[in-house]
Design a protein around this motif. Structure first.
Motif, PDB file in Angstrom:
ATOM      1  N   ALA A  96     -14.024  -1.305 -15.982  1.00  0.00           N
ATOM      2  CA  ALA A  96     -12.917  -0.352 -16.076  1.00  0.00           C
ATOM      3  C   ALA A  96     -11.691  -0.872 -15.333  1.00  0.00           C
ATOM      4  O   ALA A  96     -10.560  -0.678 -15.787  1.00  0.00           O
ATOM      5  CB  ALA A  96     -13.340   1.005 -15.524  1.00  0.00           C
ATOM      6  N   LYS A  97     -11.875  -1.553 -14.211  1.00  0.00           N
ATOM      7  CA  LYS A  97     -10.751  -2.123 -13.472  1.00  0.00           C
ATOM      8  C   LYS A  97     -10.062  -3.217 -14.281  1.00  0.00           C
ATOM      9  O   LYS A  97      -8.838  -3.320 -14.271  1.00  0.00           O
ATOM     10  CB  LYS A  97     -11.222  -2.663 -12.129  1.00  0.00           C
ATOM     11  N   VAL A  98     -10.832  -4.027 -14.972  1.00  0.00           N
ATOM     12  CA  VAL A  98     -10.245  -5.047 -15.841  1.00  0.00           C
ATOM     13  C   VAL A  98      -9.470  -4.380 -16.965  1.00  0.00           C
ATOM     14  O   VAL A  98      -8.364  -4.814 -17.324  1.00  0.00           O
ATOM     15  CB  VAL A  98     -11.344  -5.988 -16.394  1.00  0.00           C
ATOM     16  N   LEU A  99     -10.017  -3.325 -17.516  1.00  0.00           N
ATOM     17  CA  LEU A  99      -9.349  -2.592 -18.591  1.00  0.00           C
ATOM     18  C   LEU A  99      -8.053  -1.936 -18.103  1.00  0.00           C
ATOM     19  O   LEU A  99      -7.084  -1.844 -18.847  1.00  0.00           O
ATOM     20  CB  LEU A  99     -10.295  -1.548 -19.181  1.00  0.00           C
ATOM     21  N   VAL A 144      -5.044   5.769 -18.153  1.00  0.00           N
ATOM     22  CA  VAL A 144      -5.385   6.920 -17.301  1.00  0.00           C
ATOM     23  C   VAL A 144      -6.899   7.118 -17.229  1.00  0.00           C
ATOM     24  O   VAL A 144      -7.452   7.336 -16.141  1.00  0.00           O
ATOM     25  CB  VAL A 144      -4.676   8.194 -17.816  1.00  0.00           C
ATOM     26  N   VAL A 145      -7.568   7.021 -18.357  1.00  0.00           N
ATOM     27  CA  VAL A 145      -9.030   7.200 -18.367  1.00  0.00           C
ATOM     28  C   VAL A 145      -9.711   6.081 -17.576  1.00  0.00           C
ATOM     29  O   VAL A 145     -10.653   6.334 -16.814  1.00  0.00           O
ATOM     30  CB  VAL A 145      -9.557   7.263 -19.816  1.00  0.00           C
ATOM     31  N   SER A 146      -9.223   4.870 -17.708  1.00  0.00           N
ATOM     32  CA  SER A 146      -9.819   3.747 -16.981  1.00  0.00           C
ATOM     33  C   SER A 146      -9.597   3.865 -15.482  1.00  0.00           C
ATOM     34  O   SER A 146     -10.495   3.566 -14.695  1.00  0.00           O
ATOM     35  CB  SER A 146      -9.244   2.424 -17.481  1.00  0.00           C
ATOM     36  N   HIS A 172      -9.203   6.645 -13.829  1.00  0.00           N
ATOM     37  CA  HIS A 172     -10.094   7.717 -13.378  1.00  0.00           C
ATOM     38  C   HIS A 172     -11.529   7.214 -13.241  1.00  0.00           C
ATOM     39  O   HIS A 172     -12.189   7.475 -12.230  1.00  0.00           O
ATOM     40  CB  HIS A 172     -10.037   8.895 -14.358  1.00  0.00           C
ATOM     41  N   PHE A 173     -12.006   6.479 -14.233  1.00  0.00           N
ATOM     42  CA  PHE A 173     -13.392   6.012 -14.187  1.00  0.00           C
ATOM     43  C   PHE A 173     -13.589   4.918 -13.141  1.00  0.00           C
ATOM     44  O   PHE A 173     -14.631   4.855 -12.497  1.00  0.00           O
ATOM     45  CB  PHE A 173     -13.817   5.497 -15.561  1.00  0.00           C
ATOM     46  N   ALA A 174     -12.582   4.055 -12.952  1.00  0.00           N
ATOM     47  CA  ALA A 174     -12.746   2.921 -12.052  1.00  0.00           C
ATOM     48  C   ALA A 174     -12.718   3.330 -10.578  1.00  0.00           C
ATOM     49  O   ALA A 174     -13.477   2.794  -9.771  1.00  0.00           O
ATOM     50  CB  ALA A 174     -11.669   1.882 -12.317  1.00  0.00           C
ATOM     51  N   TRP A 175     -11.846   4.277 -10.215  1.00  0.00           N
ATOM     52  CA  TRP A 175     -11.686   4.562  -8.806  1.00  0.00           C
ATOM     53  C   TRP A 175     -12.047   5.980  -8.387  1.00  0.00           C
ATOM     54  O   TRP A 175     -12.406   6.198  -7.239  1.00  0.00           O
ATOM     55  CB  TRP A 175     -10.241   4.296  -8.391  1.00  0.00           C
ATOM     56  N   PHE A 176     -11.953   6.961  -9.254  1.00  0.00           N
ATOM     57  CA  PHE A 176     -12.157   8.331  -8.833  1.00  0.00           C
ATOM     58  C   PHE A 176     -13.523   8.906  -9.181  1.00  0.00           C
ATOM     59  O   PHE A 176     -13.993   9.817  -8.534  1.00  0.00           O
ATOM     60  CB  PHE A 176     -11.049   9.231  -9.391  1.00  0.00           C
ATOM     61  N   LYS A 177     -14.152   8.398 -10.225  1.00  0.00           N
ATOM     62  CA  LYS A 177     -15.460   8.924 -10.619  1.00  0.00           C
ATOM     63  C   LYS A 177     -16.540   8.113  -9.909  1.00  0.00           C
ATOM     64  O   LYS A 177     -16.553   6.903  -9.976  1.00  0.00           O
ATOM     65  CB  LYS A 177     -15.632   8.827 -12.127  1.00  0.00           C
ATOM     66  N   LYS A 178     -17.416   8.803  -9.273  1.00  0.00           N
ATOM     67  CA  LYS A 178     -18.498   8.131  -8.529  1.00  0.00           C
ATOM     68  C   LYS A 178     -19.799   8.235  -9.267  1.00  0.00           C
ATOM     69  O   LYS A 178     -20.124   9.086  -9.949  1.00  0.00           O
ATOM     70  CB  LYS A 178     -18.653   8.721  -7.135  1.00  0.00           C
TER      71      LYS A 178
END
Length: 75
Positions: free
Chosen positions: A15-18, A65-67, A69-75
């Motif tokens: 997700a970070k790459v995306l 925005v979705v990436s 959220h998934f990369a840093w905020f969703k655990k």
């Protein structure tokens, strides 16, 4: 073997790459759209219009925005 490798891939890193790729696409589409260069280009034989560029910008903004959220905020 591929299945085992895919289990080891960290989805947050993907997700970070995306995020980086989508940010690059956002900047390039914004700058090229503002410069008017897209009116001279064709994609798959079809002329690129400002409305199609806007659709592409919206798509990459959603991916960004979705990436994030998934990369840093969703655990």
């Amino acid at each position: 073997m591929l299945k085992r490798h895919l289990k080891q891939v960290n989805k947050h890193d993907v997700a970070k790459v995306l995020v980086g790729f989508s940010a690059s696409e956002l900047i390039s589409h914004f700058v090229l759209g503002m410069s008017g260069l897209f009116t001279q280009l064709q994609t798959l034989g079809l002329p690129v219009s400002s409305s199609s560029n806007m659709i592409i910008l919206i798509f990459w903004a959603i991916v960004f925005v979705v990436s994030v959220h998934f990369a840093w905020f969703k655990k």
